[in-house]
Write a protein that holds these residues in place. Sequence first.
Motif, PDB file in Angstrom:
ATOM      1  N   SER A   3      -7.139  -1.636  -5.611  1.00 43.45           N
ATOM      2  CA  SER A   3      -7.856  -2.027  -4.400  1.00 43.45           C
ATOM      3  C   SER A   3      -9.284  -2.452  -4.692  1.00 43.45           C
ATOM      4  CB  SER A   3      -7.869  -0.855  -3.420  1.00 43.45           C
ATOM      5  OG  SER A   3      -8.631   0.194  -3.967  1.00 43.45           O
ATOM      6  N   LYS A   4      -9.624  -2.614  -5.957  1.00 44.06           N
ATOM      7  CA  LYS A   4     -11.021  -2.827  -6.349  1.00 44.06           C
ATOM      8  C   LYS A   4     -11.785  -3.713  -5.360  1.00 44.06           C
ATOM      9  CE  LYS A   4     -13.947  -4.091 -10.125  1.00 44.06           C
ATOM     10  NZ  LYS A   4     -14.094  -4.729 -11.384  1.00 44.06           N
ATOM     11  N   LYS A   5     -11.348  -4.907  -5.150  1.00 44.51           N
ATOM     12  CA  LYS A   5     -12.056  -5.812  -4.240  1.00 44.51           C
ATOM     13  C   LYS A   5     -11.087  -6.476  -3.257  1.00 44.51           C
ATOM     14  CE  LYS A   5     -16.358  -5.821  -5.727  1.00 44.51           C
ATOM     15  NZ  LYS A   5     -17.525  -5.622  -4.935  1.00 44.51           N
ATOM     16  N   ARG A   6      -9.943  -5.901  -3.049  1.00 48.98           N
ATOM     17  CA  ARG A   6      -8.962  -6.523  -2.157  1.00 48.98           C
ATOM     18  C   ARG A   6      -9.347  -6.339  -0.701  1.00 48.98           C
ATOM     19  NH1 ARG A   6      -3.006  -6.265  -3.189  1.00 48.98           N
ATOM     20  NH2 ARG A   6      -3.324  -7.819  -1.624  1.00 48.98           N
ATOM     21  N   THR A   7      -9.058  -7.362   0.088  1.00 48.85           N
ATOM     22  CA  THR A   7      -9.389  -7.351   1.505  1.00 48.85           C
ATOM     23  C   THR A   7      -8.148  -7.689   2.319  1.00 48.85           C
ATOM     24  OG1 THR A   7     -11.644  -8.080   1.021  1.00 48.85           O
ATOM     25  CG2 THR A   7     -10.890  -8.345   3.287  1.00 48.85           C
ATOM     26  N   LEU A   8      -7.929  -6.913   3.366  1.00 45.25           N
ATOM     27  CA  LEU A   8      -6.854  -7.165   4.316  1.00 45.25           C
ATOM     28  C   LEU A   8      -7.478  -7.770   5.563  1.00 45.25           C
ATOM     29  CD1 LEU A   8      -3.864  -6.837   5.173  1.00 45.25           C
ATOM     30  CD2 LEU A   8      -4.495  -4.581   6.060  1.00 45.25           C
ATOM     31  N   ILE A   9      -6.981  -8.943   5.950  1.00 45.77           N
ATOM     32  CA  ILE A   9      -7.457  -9.607   7.154  1.00 45.77           C
ATOM     33  C   ILE A   9      -6.366  -9.447   8.200  1.00 45.77           C
ATOM     34  CG2 ILE A   9      -8.192 -11.783   8.199  1.00 45.77           C
ATOM     35  CD1 ILE A   9      -8.468 -11.288   4.453  1.00 45.77           C
ATOM     36  N   LEU A  10      -6.690  -8.761   9.298  1.00 45.65           N
ATOM     37  CA  LEU A  10      -5.743  -8.446  10.364  1.00 45.65           C
ATOM     38  C   LEU A  10      -6.078  -9.300  11.581  1.00 45.65           C
ATOM     39  CD1 LEU A  10      -7.017  -5.533   9.063  1.00 45.65           C
ATOM     40  CD2 LEU A  10      -4.973  -4.710  10.198  1.00 45.65           C
ATOM     41  N   TYR A  11      -5.204 -10.236  11.894  1.00 51.80           N
ATOM     42  CA  TYR A  11      -5.429 -11.139  13.028  1.00 51.80           C
ATOM     43  C   TYR A  11      -4.383 -10.819  14.078  1.00 51.80           C
ATOM     44  CZ  TYR A  11      -6.690 -15.548  15.351  1.00 51.80           C
ATOM     45  OH  TYR A  11      -7.143 -16.495  16.230  1.00 51.80           O
ATOM     46  N   THR A  12      -4.814 -10.518  15.289  1.00 58.77           N
ATOM     47  CA  THR A  12      -3.871 -10.223  16.361  1.00 58.77           C
ATOM     48  C   THR A  12      -3.875 -11.373  17.359  1.00 58.77           C
ATOM     49  OG1 THR A  12      -3.189  -8.569  17.991  1.00 58.77           O
ATOM     50  CG2 THR A  12      -5.549  -8.808  17.625  1.00 58.77           C
ATOM     51  N   ASP A  87      -4.293   0.099  -0.862  1.00 59.57           N
ATOM     52  CA  ASP A  87      -4.293  -1.146  -1.634  1.00 59.57           C
ATOM     53  C   ASP A  87      -5.508  -2.024  -1.348  1.00 59.57           C
ATOM     54  OD1 ASP A  87      -1.898  -0.445  -2.786  1.00 59.57           O
ATOM     55  OD2 ASP A  87      -0.680  -1.726  -1.491  1.00 59.57           O
ATOM     56  N   TYR A  88      -6.299  -1.639  -0.343  1.00 60.41           N
ATOM     57  CA  TYR A  88      -7.401  -2.490   0.089  1.00 60.41           C
ATOM     58  C   TYR A  88      -8.707  -1.718   0.149  1.00 60.41           C
ATOM     59  CZ  TYR A  88      -3.463  -5.334   1.366  1.00 60.41           C
ATOM     60  OH  TYR A  88      -2.307  -6.052   1.322  1.00 60.41           O
ATOM     61  N   LYS A  89      -9.776  -2.399  -0.174  1.00 57.59           N
ATOM     62  CA  LYS A  89     -11.113  -1.815  -0.076  1.00 57.59           C
ATOM     63  C   LYS A  89     -11.762  -2.181   1.263  1.00 57.59           C
ATOM     64  CE  LYS A  89     -15.508  -1.397  -2.457  1.00 57.59           C
ATOM     65  NZ  LYS A  89     -16.257  -1.671  -3.674  1.00 57.59           N
ATOM     66  N   TYR A  90     -11.512  -3.414   1.709  1.00 55.30           N
ATOM     67  CA  TYR A  90     -12.121  -3.914   2.935  1.00 55.30           C
ATOM     68  C   TYR A  90     -11.054  -4.354   3.928  1.00 55.30           C
ATOM     69  CZ  TYR A  90     -16.122  -4.251  -0.191  1.00 55.30           C
ATOM     70  OH  TYR A  90     -17.111  -3.976  -1.091  1.00 55.30           O
ATOM     71  N   PHE A  91     -11.445  -4.318   5.215  1.00 57.15           N
ATOM     72  CA  PHE A  91     -10.551  -4.687   6.301  1.00 57.15           C
ATOM     73  C   PHE A  91     -11.344  -5.524   7.297  1.00 57.15           C
ATOM     74  CE2 PHE A  91      -9.061  -0.917   4.347  1.00 57.15           C
ATOM     75  CZ  PHE A  91      -7.678  -0.952   4.410  1.00 57.15           C
ATOM     76  N   ILE A  92     -10.817  -6.707   7.609  1.00 55.47           N
ATOM     77  CA  ILE A  92     -11.446  -7.559   8.609  1.00 55.47           C
ATOM     78  C   ILE A  92     -10.477  -7.676   9.783  1.00 55.47           C
ATOM     79  CG2 ILE A  92     -12.326  -9.866   9.144  1.00 55.47           C
ATOM     80  CD1 ILE A  92     -13.152 -10.113   6.199  1.00 55.47           C
TER      81      ILE A  92
END
Length: 172
Positions: A3-12, A87-92
């Motif tokens: 998850s070092k720099k992985r980002t999950l982008i959650l769009y609803t 698995d992710y460090k950041y979440f948008i």
Amino acid sequence: MKSKKRTLILYTYHEGCKNAICNITFFLRNGLIKDDRYTFYININGKSKLNFEPYLKRYKNLKIVRGDGKCGWDGWKNIISKVNIRDYKYFIFIKDNVLGPRRTHLLESNWIDSITKNIIENQDVIIGGYGTISLKRIYKFPYATEKFFCTNRNVVKLMLKKKLFEKNHYDF
């Protein structure tokens, strides 16, 4: 997966919302990035006329899920239930009433890195946008704009623990 720099982008997304089709089309054209550090999930609440196939073919890091939720929080909860947050460090978190990302040509890096680089110790949440609720109503209950925000794994864990996705549920 690290998850070092992985980002999950959650769009609803829900087509019943004003400007939703325009906003998601803009996002699909301008927000998706071919990079395995980013995973894009779009949750569709209800029916959709849009054809996502061209985007799914072009972007292997794009996932489409369907839900029967009533609001953005339901869509985000549906996405969170399908991933391992470790698995992710950041979440948008993005709602379909946001048009963006815009003016990306002015950024030093891509729009995702430009936001996540600002998540630092003791500054764990970045909220974009503004509240549109009238001031009379804003003082009747706690309110934070929820159209777009970025945070880290620790805050998402806390959100799950405090059941914020359920507590913030509302009906269109």
